[in-house]
Design a protein around this motif. Structure first.
Motif, PDB file in Angstrom:
ATOM      1  N   GLY A 136      30.541  41.158  38.278  1.00 13.80           N
ATOM      2  CA  GLY A 136      30.979  41.379  39.650  1.00 13.80           C
ATOM      3  C   GLY A 136      31.214  40.124  40.463  1.00 13.80           C
ATOM      4  O   GLY A 136      31.587  40.215  41.640  1.00 13.80           O
ATOM      5  N   GLY A 137      31.014  38.952  39.863  1.00 10.49           N
ATOM      6  CA  GLY A 137      31.328  37.710  40.553  1.00 10.49           C
ATOM      7  C   GLY A 137      32.820  37.593  40.801  1.00 10.49           C
ATOM      8  O   GLY A 137      33.635  38.163  40.068  1.00 10.49           O
TER       9      GLY A 137
ATOM     10  N   LYS B 268      29.614  41.726  51.645  1.00  7.99           N
ATOM     11  CA  LYS B 268      29.412  40.750  52.718  1.00  7.99           C
ATOM     12  C   LYS B 268      29.661  39.324  52.268  1.00  7.99           C
ATOM     13  O   LYS B 268      29.960  38.452  53.083  1.00  7.99           O
ATOM     14  CB  LYS B 268      27.984  40.865  53.262  1.00  7.99           C
ATOM     15  CG  LYS B 268      27.692  42.167  53.973  1.00  7.99           C
ATOM     16  CD  LYS B 268      26.258  42.217  54.449  1.00  7.99           C
ATOM     17  CE  LYS B 268      25.938  43.543  55.146  1.00  7.99           C
ATOM     18  NZ  LYS B 268      24.518  43.603  55.574  1.00  7.99           N
ATOM     19  N   LEU B 269      29.529  39.074  50.968  1.00  9.11           N
ATOM     20  CA  LEU B 269      29.580  37.703  50.463  1.00  9.11           C
ATOM     21  C   LEU B 269      30.178  37.707  49.065  1.00  9.11           C
ATOM     22  O   LEU B 269      29.805  38.526  48.232  1.00  9.11           O
ATOM     23  CB  LEU B 269      28.145  37.149  50.400  1.00  9.11           C
ATOM     24  CG  LEU B 269      27.940  35.636  50.363  1.00  9.11           C
ATOM     25  CD1 LEU B 269      28.263  35.022  51.712  1.00  9.11           C
ATOM     26  CD2 LEU B 269      26.507  35.317  49.990  1.00  9.11           C
ATOM     27  N   ALA B 270      31.114  36.793  48.803  1.00  6.75           N
ATOM     28  CA  ALA B 270      31.654  36.630  47.454  1.00  6.75           C
ATOM     29  C   ALA B 270      30.718  35.719  46.667  1.00  6.75           C
ATOM     30  O   ALA B 270      30.408  34.614  47.112  1.00  6.75           O
ATOM     31  CB  ALA B 270      33.042  36.022  47.510  1.00  6.75           C
ATOM     32  N   VAL B 271      30.270  36.189  45.521  1.00  2.42           N
ATOM     33  CA  VAL B 271      29.416  35.368  44.657  1.00  2.42           C
ATOM     34  C   VAL B 271      30.301  34.704  43.608  1.00  2.42           C
ATOM     35  O   VAL B 271      30.972  35.373  42.819  1.00  2.42           O
ATOM     36  CB  VAL B 271      28.315  36.206  43.991  1.00  2.42           C
ATOM     37  CG1 VAL B 271      27.473  35.340  43.054  1.00  2.42           C
ATOM     38  CG2 VAL B 271      27.428  36.853  45.054  1.00  2.42           C
ATOM     39  N   LEU B 272      30.316  33.376  43.614  1.00  2.00           N
ATOM     40  CA  LEU B 272      31.110  32.579  42.682  1.00  2.00           C
ATOM     41  C   LEU B 272      30.179  31.850  41.736  1.00  2.00           C
ATOM     42  O   LEU B 272      29.104  31.393  42.142  1.00  2.00           O
ATOM     43  CB  LEU B 272      31.957  31.552  43.445  1.00  2.00           C
ATOM     44  CG  LEU B 272      32.789  32.073  44.618  1.00  2.00           C
ATOM     45  CD1 LEU B 272      33.327  30.905  45.433  1.00  2.00           C
ATOM     46  CD2 LEU B 272      33.926  32.952  44.119  1.00  2.00           C
ATOM     47  N   SER B 273      30.595  31.697  40.497  1.00  2.00           N
ATOM     48  CA  SER B 273      29.810  30.913  39.563  1.00  2.00           C
ATOM     49  C   SER B 273      30.032  29.422  39.814  1.00  2.00           C
ATOM     50  O   SER B 273      31.121  29.004  40.205  1.00  2.00           O
ATOM     51  CB  SER B 273      30.189  31.244  38.124  1.00  2.00           C
ATOM     52  OG  SER B 273      29.470  30.410  37.225  1.00  2.00           O
ATOM     53  N   GLY B 274      29.006  28.648  39.547  1.00  2.00           N
ATOM     54  CA  GLY B 274      29.145  27.198  39.558  1.00  2.00           C
ATOM     55  C   GLY B 274      28.657  26.610  38.257  1.00  2.00           C
ATOM     56  O   GLY B 274      28.316  25.425  38.176  1.00  2.00           O
ATOM     57  N   ASP B 275      28.618  27.457  37.221  1.00  2.00           N
ATOM     58  CA  ASP B 275      28.112  27.062  35.911  1.00  2.00           C
ATOM     59  C   ASP B 275      29.069  27.595  34.857  1.00  2.00           C
ATOM     60  O   ASP B 275      29.063  28.783  34.543  1.00  2.00           O
ATOM     61  CB  ASP B 275      26.697  27.618  35.704  1.00  2.00           C
ATOM     62  CG  ASP B 275      26.129  27.295  34.335  1.00  2.00           C
ATOM     63  OD1 ASP B 275      25.910  26.098  34.057  1.00  2.00           O
ATOM     64  OD2 ASP B 275      25.920  28.230  33.533  1.00  2.00           O
ATOM     65  N   ASP B 276      29.918  26.709  34.314  1.00  2.00           N
ATOM     66  CA  ASP B 276      30.979  27.158  33.415  1.00  2.00           C
ATOM     67  C   ASP B 276      30.467  27.922  32.200  1.00  2.00           C
ATOM     68  O   ASP B 276      31.106  28.861  31.736  1.00  2.00           O
ATOM     69  CB  ASP B 276      31.813  25.962  32.950  1.00  2.00           C
ATOM     70  CG  ASP B 276      32.740  25.438  34.042  1.00  2.00           C
ATOM     71  OD1 ASP B 276      33.317  26.260  34.772  1.00  2.00           O
ATOM     72  OD2 ASP B 276      32.875  24.215  34.164  1.00  2.00           O
TER      73      ASP B 276
ATOM     74  N   ILE C 117      24.580  39.793  43.637  1.00  5.09           N
ATOM     75  CA  ILE C 117      25.824  40.546  43.835  1.00  5.09           C
ATOM     76  C   ILE C 117      25.517  41.943  44.372  1.00  5.09           C
ATOM     77  O   ILE C 117      26.163  42.430  45.297  1.00  5.09           O
ATOM     78  CB  ILE C 117      26.623  40.614  42.521  1.00  5.09           C
ATOM     79  CG1 ILE C 117      27.195  39.234  42.171  1.00  5.09           C
ATOM     80  CG2 ILE C 117      27.745  41.651  42.608  1.00  5.09           C
ATOM     81  CD1 ILE C 117      27.687  39.120  40.745  1.00  5.09           C
ATOM     82  N   GLU C 118      24.522  42.579  43.800  1.00  4.16           N
ATOM     83  CA  GLU C 118      24.143  43.922  44.242  1.00  4.16           C
ATOM     84  C   GLU C 118      23.577  43.908  45.651  1.00  4.16           C
ATOM     85  O   GLU C 118      23.836  44.813  46.456  1.00  4.16           O
ATOM     86  CB  GLU C 118      23.120  44.508  43.265  1.00  4.16           C
ATOM     87  CG  GLU C 118      23.697  44.785  41.878  1.00  4.16           C
ATOM     88  CD  GLU C 118      22.634  45.212  40.872  1.00  4.16           C
ATOM     89  OE1 GLU C 118      21.438  45.208  41.243  1.00  4.16           O
ATOM     90  OE2 GLU C 118      22.999  45.541  39.729  1.00  4.16           O
ATOM     91  N   ALA C 119      22.838  42.834  45.976  1.00  2.04           N
ATOM     92  CA  ALA C 119      22.172  42.774  47.282  1.00  2.04           C
ATOM     93  C   ALA C 119      23.148  42.494  48.428  1.00  2.04           C
ATOM     94  O   ALA C 119      22.985  43.043  49.523  1.00  2.04           O
ATOM     95  CB  ALA C 119      21.085  41.704  47.261  1.00  2.04           C
ATOM     96  N   VAL C 120      24.160  41.663  48.192  1.00  2.19           N
ATOM     97  CA  VAL C 120      25.064  41.291  49.296  1.00  2.19           C
ATOM     98  C   VAL C 120      26.264  42.224  49.418  1.00  2.19           C
ATOM     99  O   VAL C 120      26.904  42.279  50.466  1.00  2.19           O
ATOM    100  CB  VAL C 120      25.560  39.828  49.162  1.00  2.19           C
ATOM    101  CG1 VAL C 120      24.389  38.866  49.252  1.00  2.19           C
ATOM    102  CG2 VAL C 120      26.341  39.615  47.868  1.00  2.19           C
TER     103      VAL C 120
ATOM    104  N   ALA D 125      38.105  38.153  33.431  1.00  2.00           N
ATOM    105  CA  ALA D 125      36.711  38.511  33.706  1.00  2.00           C
ATOM    106  C   ALA D 125      36.584  39.244  35.036  1.00  2.00           C
ATOM    107  O   ALA D 125      35.842  40.233  35.148  1.00  2.00           O
ATOM    108  CB  ALA D 125      35.842  37.255  33.693  1.00  2.00           C
ATOM    109  N   ILE D 126      37.287  38.779  36.051  1.00  3.80           N
ATOM    110  CA  ILE D 126      37.227  39.442  37.354  1.00  3.80           C
ATOM    111  C   ILE D 126      37.779  40.864  37.249  1.00  3.80           C
ATOM    112  O   ILE D 126      37.281  41.789  37.906  1.00  3.80           O
ATOM    113  CB  ILE D 126      38.001  38.618  38.409  1.00  3.80           C
ATOM    114  CG1 ILE D 126      37.270  37.295  38.683  1.00  3.80           C
ATOM    115  CG2 ILE D 126      38.158  39.405  39.709  1.00  3.80           C
ATOM    116  CD1 ILE D 126      38.085  36.290  39.474  1.00  3.80           C
ATOM    117  N   ALA D 127      38.792  41.044  36.396  1.00  2.00           N
ATOM    118  CA  ALA D 127      39.367  42.382  36.189  1.00  2.00           C
ATOM    119  C   ALA D 127      38.484  43.273  35.321  1.00  2.00           C
ATOM    120  O   ALA D 127      38.778  44.459  35.144  1.00  2.00           O
ATOM    121  CB  ALA D 127      40.750  42.254  35.557  1.00  2.00           C
ATOM    122  N   GLY D 128      37.427  42.718  34.740  1.00  2.00           N
ATOM    123  CA  GLY D 128      36.521  43.493  33.900  1.00  2.00           C
ATOM    124  C   GLY D 128      36.993  43.653  32.468  1.00  2.00           C
ATOM    125  O   GLY D 128      36.456  44.492  31.730  1.00  2.00           O
ATOM    126  N   ASP D 129      37.946  42.843  32.054  1.00  2.00           N
ATOM    127  CA  ASP D 129      38.487  42.923  30.692  1.00  2.00           C
ATOM    128  C   ASP D 129      37.716  41.951  29.798  1.00  2.00           C
ATOM    129  O   ASP D 129      38.099  40.797  29.629  1.00  2.00           O
ATOM    130  CB  ASP D 129      39.975  42.576  30.710  1.00  2.00           C
ATOM    131  CG  ASP D 129      40.659  42.817  29.374  1.00  2.00           C
ATOM    132  OD1 ASP D 129      39.967  42.889  28.337  1.00  2.00           O
ATOM    133  OD2 ASP D 129      41.910  42.921  29.365  1.00  2.00           O
TER     134      ASP D 129
END
Length: 292
Positions: free
Chosen positions: A198-199, A180-188, A174-177, A221-225
């Motif tokens: 920051g995903g 430029k790129l949205a990082v999404l989880s694929g692991d619930d 996340i810090e590196a991109v 989680a996306i809102a940081g709450d």
């Protein structure tokens, strides 16, 4: 930007293994009603490995038509043949999918340079937003962060589904991109922590059975709450674990059948959930309030 709670939707089947198109329509309508932000059609959870090419194409179109602009449709078009992945990705573009999900080539075990050239070839060939997919536990192929950073420079490559389950590594990516790129989880099981770091969302198996709860967790989680995210995630923790008690999508397809959403059809070499594992999945569904 592709974001939020995205369902790695199963391919509903009749007992004989044929696709249940009516059940698919019902599932898509249900996910829209429950607030899911999108679906992935014919991903690995959708048994892409056992669908014929014509079925694959028909399934993507059916999802696009049924969603009718009400949610994002990401077509699973990855393959371990670059030319096949290009062909499927072009089909997705032709039927107006919003984006494509491209898994790292499985079995071949390409080098990092091979991975870079594979994904660049697809991105150059087809003008559609593309989501990379790194799931080394299933593919025996691990795309390193440095390779993803290189690929993020291509305008058609817009996101990555990171199914490594390694939050520290995801945070570094996340810090590196950056933007430029949205990082999404694929692991619930680790999705909440990755989004708090920051995903931008989660491409989820659990969302197949608990779409509203996953939507609430992702939004928080996306809102940081953290407090709200943990509260939404707590009833789902057992599901995150038990839906993998046997190889995905065996447990989640059984769970949907148990909920009355579809038949318990699956294709060989996958087999229905074993009797010994069924009480574990049923307990998780009850814990999440999905069964009485």
């Amino acid at each position: 930007m592709i974001s939020g709670s995205i369902v790695a939707i199963v391919t509903p089947m009749h007992a004989d293994g044929s696709i249940d198109w009516e059940a698919l329509s019902r599932l898509i309508d249900w996910h829209v009603e429950q607030g899911s932000d999108g679906i992935v059609a014919v991903g690995t959870t959708g048994e892409s490995a056992t669908l014929a090419m014509d079925e694959h194409k028909m399934f993507i179109k059916a999802c696009v038509d049924q969603a009718a602009g009400r949610m994002t449709v990401i077509a699973g078009t990855g393959a371990n043949s670059t030319s096949e992945a290009i062909e499927l990705t072009e089909v997705a573009r032709e039927v107006n999918a919003d984006a494509c999900l491209l898994v790292t080539p499985y079995y071949n075990k390409p080098t990092q340079e091979g991975l870079y050239q594979h994904f660049m070839a697809i991105a150059d060939a087809v003008d559609i937003p593309q989501v990379l997919y790194n799931v080394p536990g299933r593919t025996a192929c691990d795309m390193q962060n440095a390779t993803t950073v290189r690929l993020a420079e291509h305008p058609n490559i817009v996101a990555i589904k990171d199914a490594t389950g390694d939050v520290a590594r995801g945070r570094e990516l996340i810090e590196a991109v950056g933007d430029k790129l949205a990082v999404l989880s694929g692991d619930d099981a680790t999705a909440m922590e990755l989004m708090l770091a920051g995903g931008k969302g989660d491409i989820s198996v659990t969302a197949n059975v608990a779409p509203a709860a996953m939507k609430a967790m992702c939004d928080a989680a996306i809102a940081g709450d953290r407090a709200a995210a943990e509260a939404a995630n707590a009833p789902l923790l057992m599901l995150h674990e038990r839906l993998f008690v046997e190889a995905n999508p065996i447990p989640v397809k059984w769970a949907l059948a148990e909920m009355g959403m579809m038949e318990n059809g699956i294709r060989l070499p996958m087999t229905p959930l074993s009797e010994g594992a069924q009480p574990q999945v049923r307990e998780a569904l009850r814990h999440a309030g999905l069964l009485k």
